[in-house]
Design a protein around this motif. Structure first.
Motif, short mmCIF file in Angstrom:
data_model
loop_
_atom_site.label_atom_id
_atom_site.label_comp_id
_atom_site.label_asym_id
_atom_site.label_seq_id
_atom_site.Cartn_x
_atom_site.Cartn_y
_atom_site.Cartn_z
N ALA A 40 0.83 -1.20 0.00
CA ALA A 40 0.00 0.00 0.00
C ALA A 40 0.87 1.25 0.00
O ALA A 40 0.54 2.25 -0.67
N GLY A 41 1.98 1.20 0.72
CA GLY A 41 2.92 2.32 0.71
C GLY A 41 3.51 2.54 -0.67
O GLY A 41 3.64 3.69 -1.14
N LEU A 42 3.88 1.46 -1.34
CA LEU A 42 4.41 1.58 -2.70
C LEU A 42 3.38 2.22 -3.62
O LEU A 42 3.70 3.11 -4.43
N ALA A 43 2.13 1.77 -3.50
CA ALA A 43 1.06 2.32 -4.35
C ALA A 43 0.83 3.80 -4.04
O ALA A 43 0.64 4.61 -4.95
N LEU A 44 0.84 4.15 -2.76
CA LEU A 44 0.63 5.55 -2.38
C LEU A 44 1.74 6.43 -2.93
O LEU A 44 1.48 7.53 -3.47
N GLY A 45 2.98 5.96 -2.80
CA GLY A 45 4.10 6.75 -3.31
C GLY A 45 4.02 6.95 -4.81
O GLY A 45 4.26 8.05 -5.33
N ALA A 46 3.66 5.89 -5.54
CA ALA A 46 3.52 6.00 -6.99
C ALA A 46 2.39 6.95 -7.35
O ALA A 46 2.50 7.74 -8.30
#
Length: 780
Positions: A40-46
């Motif tokens: 979820a963090g990866l998705a948020l950053g992207a």
């Protein structure tokens, strides 16, 4: 830089998972909470990077800032984890019996720790997408796909180094701090290089519903951004779903040590990264239609790979007499994993790069961010869906067939954008894949579940017949195998857990001895169910309540239905409370105290098992023992060495003033207490009259189990002193902790022919046995 960033990302993920396993427990639910938070963090950053993409003039500089922030945050995470434990314990105490509440609590607290660095990692690809784009859009996309592959390959190297080098050498805190320093250094370099690397700001992103760029692909229309988003999500879902199933299978085929997990992840990611050059060739030949061919090829390759899985144990049997070193056997495990994974995973690795290249984009950074978010969220859904739903219902083989058919289905979906002359070929591949799925033979389950990988032989029950097989993401593959004499053996991932014949006395002995020395018999805890024989033996006594802790639903079902004849149907005893949880987490979050805590889990070299042999666990267990309470723990005597034996004993001795090492048959175990471990002969005779204790003795007497004491405190101290002197180590150097991970990384190296076996281990321990040992523990 970006390849090194990928390596650091995997190191961070492994370290976070280990830290949070101590807090949340080593359950599949807890691991999933960490994975979901990380993804979820990866998705948020992207997503954030894609939203501000058009405003950034120095994308390389921005990338450097992200790396510095990742490093700065991760440098402080050991302190954050230390504070997190207390917060979690307080919150979990309010809903101790609610799995849903605990899972939500774990997920939310994992987000607190993991989200910020993961968001920084997720922002990096969209930021670099702006930097590497060229005047010719297709050239920028080619370079972008290479960056993705390089980052994935870096992740593979990170998984290998973390397992074999970094974590064993540095321990958890310094692994994080060192990695944080490297992240910061990468960031500083990028900031310096990117200060003057200006790129003109892009116009605001096109409004929703505006016309998309004209098609320019040589072989047909490019993929509309909506379809590309669907295919990106599908790629993530299927790759991660397949990874869950393959890791589950590889645990059965190549082992469950921390090295095995690092090795299989390395091979998976390497093969995934090799998909990018294949994607380049497919794209040159088929243009935008390459996505359809990539999905179809991945599905067909996965189907054909299924014919090799149940043949992999033959590799270990063939190499057993030849390869006798630990390093050589690790290479053999790597070979087996490569044979199973190479072709299908490489072709799976083509799908996301092909979608990136074929997508019809207006702003590279923004659309790459959108596709990355879709891919990441698909990965989260895939890992949960296949891990907790599909795998348990369909089993490994049918789950992989389902993944393959899904690849073929998305190949047909994307074929809509292929030129007519190529569409027929793509759909022909899809049809041929369906035919292959129908014709696939079933696996030889006896061969697949033999456990040949453990000691490179034919396994525990050669030529056995599989009577039952259960699969779940918590306990792996649980089987019951019947030998020619009709004896039934319980295996987990091919590893022995118990049987209904020769091991009965040994299992019962593990339960009798702690009860004899306990001052009271009010409450007992049994961690690790197995066949239920030890729990049934504890239940033979007059305890008021017995808490049984087991992670695997399959093990519970097996003990309940298949071994009730030898465990006295213990699971239906009204005094027994079953908890499907991690034993350490139960003690961490609970306030109950016990007169006996009995632990009989798998070998220490199983990934996560050492959590119950570390100094912090013994401190935790000591706080849950009543006055005069006894902790008992199974102790591995086989395939080990003197240093590991000393480490296990020294770690327990560091916490408990009174420790005994005993042998029951050929099984070793340790007993520990804050009070002297003594029992009177009269009490032994009285105990034999309680409940159905006599029925568990098989004509023997309880005193016969006391005679199994090998060494006690004085003998232990002499053994440890001599071992420290021989190895040139201090007292603390032989203590395994959550931070130094000594046992978790040392014990798997004992699975070789030259390691000490049971007679050898007993022989050198016996030299420290005092003549009056029995008299010191049996009083008149």
């Amino acid at each position: 830089m970006y390849g090194m960033s990928g390596a650091l990302g995997l190191i961070y993920e492994v370290a976070f998972n280990k830290y949070l396993a101590y807090v949340f427990g080593a359950t599949a639910y807890a691991s999933s909470a960490v994975l979901v938070a990380f993804m979820a963090g990866l998705a948020l950053g992207a997503h954030i990077a894609s939203r501000i993409d058009h405003k950034i003039e120095r994308p390389l500089f921005a990338y450097g800032v992200a790396e510095v922030l990742i490093g700065a945050f991760c440098a402080f995470t050991p302190l954050i984890f230390a504070k997190l434990t207390g917060v979690y314990v307080s919150a979990a105490a309010k809903a101790p019996d609610s799995l849903v509440t605990l899972t939500l609590l774990r997920g939310s607290m994992a987000v607190i720790v993991v989200l910020i660095p993961a968001a920084g990692m997720g922002a990096t690809l969209p930021l670099l997408a702006r930097f590497v784009q060229a005047d010719e859009p297709s050239a920028g996309k080619r370079l972008l796909a290479r960056l993705y592959a390089l980052n994935t390959a870096g992740g593979a190297i990170g998984s290998l180094l973390s397992a074999y080098v970094i974590l064993p050498a540095a321990g958890l805190p310094w692994t994080l701090r060192g990695s944080a320093a490297v992240s910061a250094a990468i960031g500083v370099v990028a900031i310096v290089l990117g200060w003057n690397a200006r790129i003109p700001r892009l116009a605001e992103e096109r409004k929703e519903g505006a016309a998309e760029p004209a098609a320019t692909d040589i072989a047909g229309s490019t993929l509309p951004i909506r379809d590309a988003t669907i295919l990106s999500a599908a790629s993530g879902l299927l790759v991660f779903g397949c990874e869950v199933i393959m890791v589950h299978l590889l645990a059965l085929v190549i082992g469950t040590s921390v090295y095995a997990f690092g090795l299989m992840l390395f091979i998976f990611l390497v093969c995934l990264s090799l998909g990018t050059p294949i994607a380049t060739r497919l794209s040159r030949r088929f243009g935008a239609g390459a996505a359809s061919f990539g999905f179809a090829a991945a599905g067909i390759a996965l189907l054909f790979s299924l014919v090799v899985w149940d043949r992999l144990p033959e590799i270990f049997i063939a190499l057993g007499p030849i390869v006798r070193s630990w390093g050589g056997r690790e290479m053999a495990r790597g070979l087996a994993a490569f044979v199973a994974l190479a072709v299908p995973v490489m072709l799976m690795g083509t799908t996301f790069p092909l979608v990136l290249r074929a997508a019809r984009t207006s702003t590279v950074g923004a659309d790459v961010g959108r596709l990355t978010v879709a891919n990441t969220m698909g990965s989260v859904v895939g890992s949960i869906l296949f891990g907790f739903v599909v795998l348990a219902r369909l089993g490994s083989q049918r789950s992989l067939v389902l993944v393959a058919l899904a690849y073929l289905g998305f190949a047909a979906f994307s074929a809509r954008h292929v030129l007519p002359r190529l569409r027929l070929r793509a759909l022909g591949l899809v049809a041929s894949g369906v035919v292959v799925a129908i014709l696939l033979p079933k696996w030889d389950l006896a061969r697949l579940t033999s456990g040949a990988n453990v000691y490179f032989d034919e396994g525990v029950v050669p030529n056995g017949v599989v009577e039952m097989i259960k699969e779940d993401v918590h306990g792996g593959v649980t089987t019951i195998v019947r030998d020619a004499a009709g004896n039934r053996t319980l295996l987990t991932n091919g590893k022995f857990q118990g049987n209904d014949s020769l091991e009965l006395r040994d299992n019962r002995g593990l339960a009798h001895l702690p009860v004899l020395f306990a001052k009271k018999r009010d409450r007992a805890m049994v961690i690790g169910l197995g066949t239920g024989v030890s729990a049934g033996t504890v239940a033979a006594y007059d305890f008021k309540r017995i808490d049984v802790i087991e992670l695997s639903p399959a093990i519970i079902e097996t003990a309940l239905d298949q071994f009730k004849g030898v465990n006295h149907d213990v699971m239906r005893d009204p005094r027994v409370r079953l908890l499907v949880e991690d034993g350490r987490n139960i003690l961490l979050t609970g306030h109950e105290t016990y007169d006996v805590i009995s632990i009989e889990i798998s070998s220490i070299w199983f990934a996560g098992a050492a959590n119950l042999y570390n100094h912090e666990f013994y401190e935790l267990a000591s706080r849950h023992l009543e006055q005069g309470g006894v902790l008992q723990q199974w102790f591995q005597l086989h395939h080990t060495n003197r240093e590991n034996v000393a480490t296990v004993i020294a770690t327990m001795r560091k916490v408990f003033p009174h420790v005994i090492v005993a042998v029951s048959g050929h099984q070793g175990h340790m007993l520990a207490s804050m009070s002297p471990l003594q029992v009177s002969r009269d009490k032994l005779f009285d105990l034999e009259k309680i409940g159905y204790v006599e029925a568990t003795l098989g004509g023997e007497h309880l005193v016969d189990y006391v005679k199994g004491i090998l060494i006690d405190e004085k003998g232990i101290d002499a053994f440890l002193f001599d071992t420290q002197k021989r190895l040139g180590k201090t007292d603390d150097a032989l203590v395994s902790t959550d931070m130094n991970l000594l046992l978790e990384y040392a014990t798997p190296k004992g699975n070789i022919p030259t390691a000490d076996d049971i007679p050898d281990t007993i022989a050198y321990l016996s030299t420290y046995k005092r003549r009056d040992t029995l008299a010191a523990h049996i009083k008149p």
